[in-house]
Design a protein around this motif. Structure first.
Motif, PDB file in Angstrom:
ATOM      1  N   VAL A   1      33.707  -7.306 -64.759  1.00  0.00           N
ATOM      2  CA  VAL A   1      34.724  -7.046 -63.710  1.00  0.00           C
ATOM      3  C   VAL A   1      34.519  -5.415 -63.194  1.00  0.00           C
ATOM      4  O   VAL A   1      34.439  -5.246 -61.919  1.00  0.00           O
ATOM      5  CB  VAL A   1      36.246  -6.978 -64.169  1.00  0.00           C
ATOM      6  CG1 VAL A   1      37.404  -6.283 -63.283  1.00  0.00           C
ATOM      7  CG2 VAL A   1      36.727  -8.400 -64.541  1.00  0.00           C
ATOM      8  N   LEU A   2      34.178  -4.601 -63.962  1.00  0.00           N
ATOM      9  CA  LEU A   2      33.775  -3.134 -63.396  1.00  0.00           C
ATOM     10  C   LEU A   2      32.470  -3.338 -62.699  1.00  0.00           C
ATOM     11  O   LEU A   2      32.305  -2.375 -61.632  1.00  0.00           O
ATOM     12  CB  LEU A   2      33.447  -2.362 -64.827  1.00  0.00           C
ATOM     13  CG  LEU A   2      34.824  -1.922 -65.675  1.00  0.00           C
ATOM     14  CD1 LEU A   2      34.316  -1.207 -67.031  1.00  0.00           C
ATOM     15  CD2 LEU A   2      35.418  -0.660 -64.639  1.00  0.00           C
TER      16      LEU A   2
ATOM     17  N   ARG B   1      44.840  -7.896 -53.426  1.00  0.00           N
ATOM     18  CA  ARG B   1      43.650  -8.107 -52.794  1.00  0.00           C
ATOM     19  C   ARG B   1      42.383  -8.625 -53.734  1.00  0.00           C
ATOM     20  O   ARG B   1      41.525  -9.622 -53.715  1.00  0.00           O
ATOM     21  CB  ARG B   1      43.330  -7.308 -51.963  1.00  0.00           C
ATOM     22  CG  ARG B   1      41.849  -7.544 -51.048  1.00  0.00           C
ATOM     23  CD  ARG B   1      41.787  -6.523 -50.185  1.00  0.00           C
ATOM     24  NE  ARG B   1      41.603  -5.223 -50.579  1.00  0.00           N
ATOM     25  CZ  ARG B   1      40.717  -4.489 -51.205  1.00  0.00           C
ATOM     26  NH1 ARG B   1      39.538  -5.301 -51.506  1.00  0.00           N
ATOM     27  NH2 ARG B   1      40.879  -3.152 -51.873  1.00  0.00           N
ATOM     28  N   GLU B   2      42.286  -7.621 -54.711  1.00  0.00           N
ATOM     29  CA  GLU B   2      40.997  -7.614 -55.534  1.00  0.00           C
ATOM     30  C   GLU B   2      41.298  -8.808 -56.584  1.00  0.00           C
ATOM     31  O   GLU B   2      40.326  -9.502 -56.997  1.00  0.00           O
ATOM     32  CB  GLU B   2      40.967  -6.517 -56.449  1.00  0.00           C
ATOM     33  CG  GLU B   2      40.328  -5.220 -55.390  1.00  0.00           C
ATOM     34  CD  GLU B   2      40.331  -3.959 -56.030  1.00  0.00           C
ATOM     35  OE1 GLU B   2      40.619  -3.915 -57.082  1.00  0.00           O
ATOM     36  OE2 GLU B   2      39.333  -3.296 -55.461  1.00  0.00           O
ATOM     37  N   MET B   3      42.607  -8.997 -57.119  1.00  0.00           N
ATOM     38  CA  MET B   3      42.815 -10.258 -57.978  1.00  0.00           C
ATOM     39  C   MET B   3      42.378 -11.461 -57.440  1.00  0.00           C
ATOM     40  O   MET B   3      41.590 -12.332 -58.036  1.00  0.00           O
ATOM     41  CB  MET B   3      44.481 -10.123 -58.118  1.00  0.00           C
ATOM     42  CG  MET B   3      44.770 -11.108 -59.417  1.00  0.00           C
ATOM     43  SD  MET B   3      44.071 -10.408 -60.917  1.00  0.00           S
ATOM     44  CE  MET B   3      45.310  -9.133 -61.162  1.00  0.00           C
TER      45      MET B   3
ATOM     46  N   SER C   1      43.774  -9.321 -66.361  1.00  0.00           N
ATOM     47  CA  SER C   1      43.922  -8.393 -67.030  1.00  0.00           C
ATOM     48  C   SER C   1      43.152  -7.030 -66.691  1.00  0.00           C
ATOM     49  O   SER C   1      43.767  -6.039 -66.777  1.00  0.00           O
ATOM     50  CB  SER C   1      43.965  -8.622 -68.632  1.00  0.00           C
ATOM     51  OG  SER C   1      44.233  -7.421 -69.342  1.00  0.00           O
ATOM     52  N   ALA C   2      41.712  -7.281 -66.829  1.00  0.00           N
ATOM     53  CA  ALA C   2      40.624  -6.344 -66.445  1.00  0.00           C
ATOM     54  C   ALA C   2      41.178  -5.759 -65.103  1.00  0.00           C
ATOM     55  O   ALA C   2      40.908  -4.588 -64.663  1.00  0.00           O
ATOM     56  CB  ALA C   2      39.429  -6.731 -66.609  1.00  0.00           C
ATOM     57  N   VAL C   3      41.219  -6.732 -64.400  1.00  0.00           N
ATOM     58  CA  VAL C   3      41.222  -6.160 -62.750  1.00  0.00           C
ATOM     59  C   VAL C   3      42.598  -5.288 -62.606  1.00  0.00           C
ATOM     60  O   VAL C   3      42.654  -4.094 -62.076  1.00  0.00           O
ATOM     61  CB  VAL C   3      41.584  -7.438 -61.624  1.00  0.00           C
ATOM     62  CG1 VAL C   3      41.858  -6.790 -60.433  1.00  0.00           C
ATOM     63  CG2 VAL C   3      40.334  -8.103 -61.754  1.00  0.00           C
ATOM     64  N   ILE C   4      43.638  -5.568 -63.239  1.00  0.00           N
ATOM     65  CA  ILE C   4      44.906  -4.665 -63.340  1.00  0.00           C
ATOM     66  C   ILE C   4      44.468  -3.680 -63.942  1.00  0.00           C
ATOM     67  O   ILE C   4      45.247  -2.394 -63.428  1.00  0.00           O
ATOM     68  CB  ILE C   4      45.995  -5.561 -64.142  1.00  0.00           C
ATOM     69  CG1 ILE C   4      46.527  -6.851 -63.226  1.00  0.00           C
ATOM     70  CG2 ILE C   4      47.421  -4.709 -64.083  1.00  0.00           C
ATOM     71  CD1 ILE C   4      47.839  -7.790 -63.872  1.00  0.00           C
TER      72      ILE C   4
ATOM     73  N   GLU D   1      40.093 -21.205 -68.332  1.00  0.00           N
ATOM     74  CA  GLU D   1      41.371 -20.298 -68.054  1.00  0.00           C
ATOM     75  C   GLU D   1      41.749 -19.205 -68.666  1.00  0.00           C
ATOM     76  O   GLU D   1      42.269 -18.247 -68.441  1.00  0.00           O
ATOM     77  CB  GLU D   1      42.658 -21.559 -68.814  1.00  0.00           C
ATOM     78  CG  GLU D   1      44.015 -20.825 -68.308  1.00  0.00           C
ATOM     79  CD  GLU D   1      45.270 -21.793 -68.620  1.00  0.00           C
ATOM     80  OE1 GLU D   1      46.643 -21.439 -68.903  1.00  0.00           O
ATOM     81  OE2 GLU D   1      44.612 -22.967 -69.079  1.00  0.00           O
ATOM     82  N   ASP D   2      41.048 -19.194 -70.240  1.00  0.00           N
ATOM     83  CA  ASP D   2      41.202 -18.124 -71.055  1.00  0.00           C
ATOM     84  C   ASP D   2      40.316 -16.897 -70.337  1.00  0.00           C
ATOM     85  O   ASP D   2      40.835 -15.865 -70.256  1.00  0.00           O
ATOM     86  CB  ASP D   2      40.622 -18.260 -72.397  1.00  0.00           C
ATOM     87  CG  ASP D   2      40.634 -17.145 -73.346  1.00  0.00           C
ATOM     88  OD1 ASP D   2      41.500 -16.629 -73.397  1.00  0.00           O
ATOM     89  OD2 ASP D   2      39.661 -17.008 -73.775  1.00  0.00           O
ATOM     90  N   LEU D   3      39.374 -17.196 -69.823  1.00  0.00           N
ATOM     91  CA  LEU D   3      38.461 -16.217 -69.178  1.00  0.00           C
ATOM     92  C   LEU D   3      39.190 -15.589 -67.975  1.00  0.00           C
ATOM     93  O   LEU D   3      39.296 -14.378 -67.581  1.00  0.00           O
ATOM     94  CB  LEU D   3      36.998 -16.691 -68.854  1.00  0.00           C
ATOM     95  CG  LEU D   3      36.188 -16.195 -67.792  1.00  0.00           C
ATOM     96  CD1 LEU D   3      35.530 -14.993 -68.575  1.00  0.00           C
ATOM     97  CD2 LEU D   3      35.223 -16.694 -67.030  1.00  0.00           C
ATOM     98  N   LEU D   4      39.921 -16.431 -67.108  1.00  0.00           N
ATOM     99  CA  LEU D   4      40.397 -15.738 -65.920  1.00  0.00           C
ATOM    100  C   LEU D   4      41.635 -15.101 -66.081  1.00  0.00           C
ATOM    101  O   LEU D   4      41.804 -14.023 -65.519  1.00  0.00           O
ATOM    102  CB  LEU D   4      40.839 -17.100 -65.105  1.00  0.00           C
ATOM    103  CG  LEU D   4      39.629 -17.824 -64.283  1.00  0.00           C
ATOM    104  CD1 LEU D   4      40.163 -18.971 -63.470  1.00  0.00           C
ATOM    105  CD2 LEU D   4      38.719 -17.001 -63.567  1.00  0.00           C
ATOM    106  N   LEU D   5      42.076 -15.202 -67.457  1.00  0.00           N
ATOM    107  CA  LEU D   5      43.400 -14.619 -67.817  1.00  0.00           C
ATOM    108  C   LEU D   5      42.823 -13.018 -67.982  1.00  0.00           C
ATOM    109  O   LEU D   5      43.232 -11.979 -67.860  1.00  0.00           O
ATOM    110  CB  LEU D   5      44.044 -15.286 -68.898  1.00  0.00           C
ATOM    111  CG  LEU D   5      44.950 -16.320 -68.701  1.00  0.00           C
ATOM    112  CD1 LEU D   5      45.632 -17.040 -69.851  1.00  0.00           C
ATOM    113  CD2 LEU D   5      46.449 -15.975 -67.541  1.00  0.00           C
ATOM    114  N   GLN D   6      41.658 -13.111 -68.857  1.00  0.00           N
ATOM    115  CA  GLN D   6      41.076 -11.996 -69.075  1.00  0.00           C
ATOM    116  C   GLN D   6      40.471 -11.145 -67.879  1.00  0.00           C
ATOM    117  O   GLN D   6      40.597  -9.875 -67.776  1.00  0.00           O
ATOM    118  CB  GLN D   6      39.893 -12.243 -70.108  1.00  0.00           C
ATOM    119  CG  GLN D   6      40.622 -12.514 -71.446  1.00  0.00           C
ATOM    120  CD  GLN D   6      39.655 -12.172 -72.656  1.00  0.00           C
ATOM    121  OE1 GLN D   6      39.047 -11.175 -72.843  1.00  0.00           O
ATOM    122  NE2 GLN D   6      39.345 -13.348 -73.320  1.00  0.00           N
TER     123      GLN D   6
END
Length: 386
Positions: free
Chosen positions: A167-168, A126-128, A113-116, A105-110
């Motif tokens: 993410v990048l 869509r990307e999220m 944040s990175a996608v946004i 869950e912690d990873l997915l929250l990060q």
């Protein structure tokens, strides 16, 4: 509840208080059952004291003890299970499942944040959805989560950097139309590319200012350390280990550790390497602030074809928002404005609302300038203020 020295901790004791890194990142939550791996993990971090319950996990589980014993006994077989077998949710006891779910869950929250932060306006939803599904699917196997736990034990900054790079790299891979399987490998390789830093001495890894030649050598060894760690995991494709080994190699042979050139460097390694440079330049470090977006774009474009593949640099710059909506920018004619809209096809040339003239006086009549239009080709952004 008892406070005991880490050297006196027995296998099976339960944490009664959570443990955090010095930077505030959660390492182990309250209720975690301490096994040999976690005790060793805490010792490596320099943790000296822990708060634990006075009972062993098996006793505190009462009626569930038989189930816990059977499941734990089966966990040894899971270590050698093929990739895709032995889901965390299917084979872990409840305490283990809660621990791994928290890290996931912690990873997915990060990732969220990175996608946004990086993706272009209008494509977040869509990307999220796509990226959360992709990253969530990567974390079904225990070995992968254990590798990420090692990453997080290095420090919170390194872990966040790894998530941002992953993410990048995936956003870039999407722009390059890589296959779904390739994107999964790039995502996992991005997450683990700096895992070798756990073997770099902290006084070297977190040093302020310029590094000595010896310290530089120790830092550069993280690529070899990472490869050695990941290549031994037979459940991982070799490409994952190669990304750890090669992400600092450069097209012209000026990189490290093996001074590879051109096609000697795996495509995935090149992709993660460009994402790594971009993320490092945007981030504030102990010895310097983050670079201005103009400087980053100029550097990557200038190094395109020499240090980095042109198509990867173009795909990265095409897939992210370089100038955030609401950021202030100065144009080459001296005027200052606010970015009000991104141009997905030309991310370095957004729409700007001009609010100050070249003398830095407020404009009597504010107006917008679309830098992507032919009528404004002589204008460019020379400075960004965030």
């Amino acid at each position: 509840m008892s406070r005991i020295n880490i050297d006196a901790v027995q296998k099976g004791l339960i944490l009664d208080e959570p443990i955090y890194t010095k930077t505030g990142a959660l390492l182990l939550p309250r209720g975690t059952v301490l096994d040999e791996r976690r005790i060793h993990f805490l010792k490596n971090l320099g943790v000296e004291w822990v708060e634990v319950t006075s009972k062993l996990a098996r006793k505190s589980a009462k009626g569930a003890s038989g189930r816990l014993t059977r499941t734990t006994a089966g966990a040894g077989d899971h270590e050698n299970a093929p990739d895709g077998a032995g889901s965390v949710h299917d084979q872990e006891p409840p305490e283990e499942r809660a621990f791994y779910d928290l890290l996931r869950e912690d990873l997915l929250l990060q990732v969220n944040s990175a996608v946004i932060h990086y993706s272009q306006q209008g494509s977040h939803d869509r990307e999220m959805s796509d990226l959360l599904a992709l990253f969530g699917g990567l974390l079904r196997e225990r070995n992968r989560i254990n590798h990420l736990l090692e990453m997080k034990s290095t420090d919170a900054f390194t872990f966040k950097h790894a998530v941002n790079v992953a993410v990048l790299a995936v956003l870039t891979g999407l722009a390059m139309r890589l296959s779904e399987e390739s994107l999964r490998m790039v995502a996992l390789g991005g997450l683990l590319h700096d895992i070798g830093k756990k073997k770099v001495p902290p006084e070297v890894l977190f040093a302020d200012g310029a590094l000595s030649p010896e310290s530089r050598r120790r830092i550069e060894e993280h690529t070899e350390h990472g490869y050695d760690t990941l290549v031994r995991d037979t459940a991982l494709p070799e490409e994952i280990a190669l990304m750890a080994l090669q992400h600092h190699e450069r097209l012209d042979g000026s990189g490290y550790p093996r001074r590879l050139q051109g096609k000697q460097i795996h495509l995935f390694s090149q992709l993660v390497g460009v994402a790594d440079v971009f993320e490092a330049m945007t981030s504030t470090r102990n010895h310097r602030p983050g670079y201005n977006p103009v400087e980053i774009v100029e550097y990557l474009m200038g190094a395109s074809g020499t240090l980095f593949p042109e198509r990867i640099v173009k795909a990265l710059l095409d897939s992210i928002t370089i100038y955030r909506i609401g950021s202030a920018v100065q144009l080459s004619n001296g005027e200052t404005g606010i970015v009000v809209k991104a141009n997905p096809q030309l991310p370095s040339r957004p729409v700007v609302r001009i609010v100050f003239d070249e003398r830095r006086m407020p404009m009597r009549h504010e107006h917008t300038v679309d830098l992507s239009q032919p009528s404004h080709t002589t204008l460019c952004i020379v400075r960004s203020y965030g």
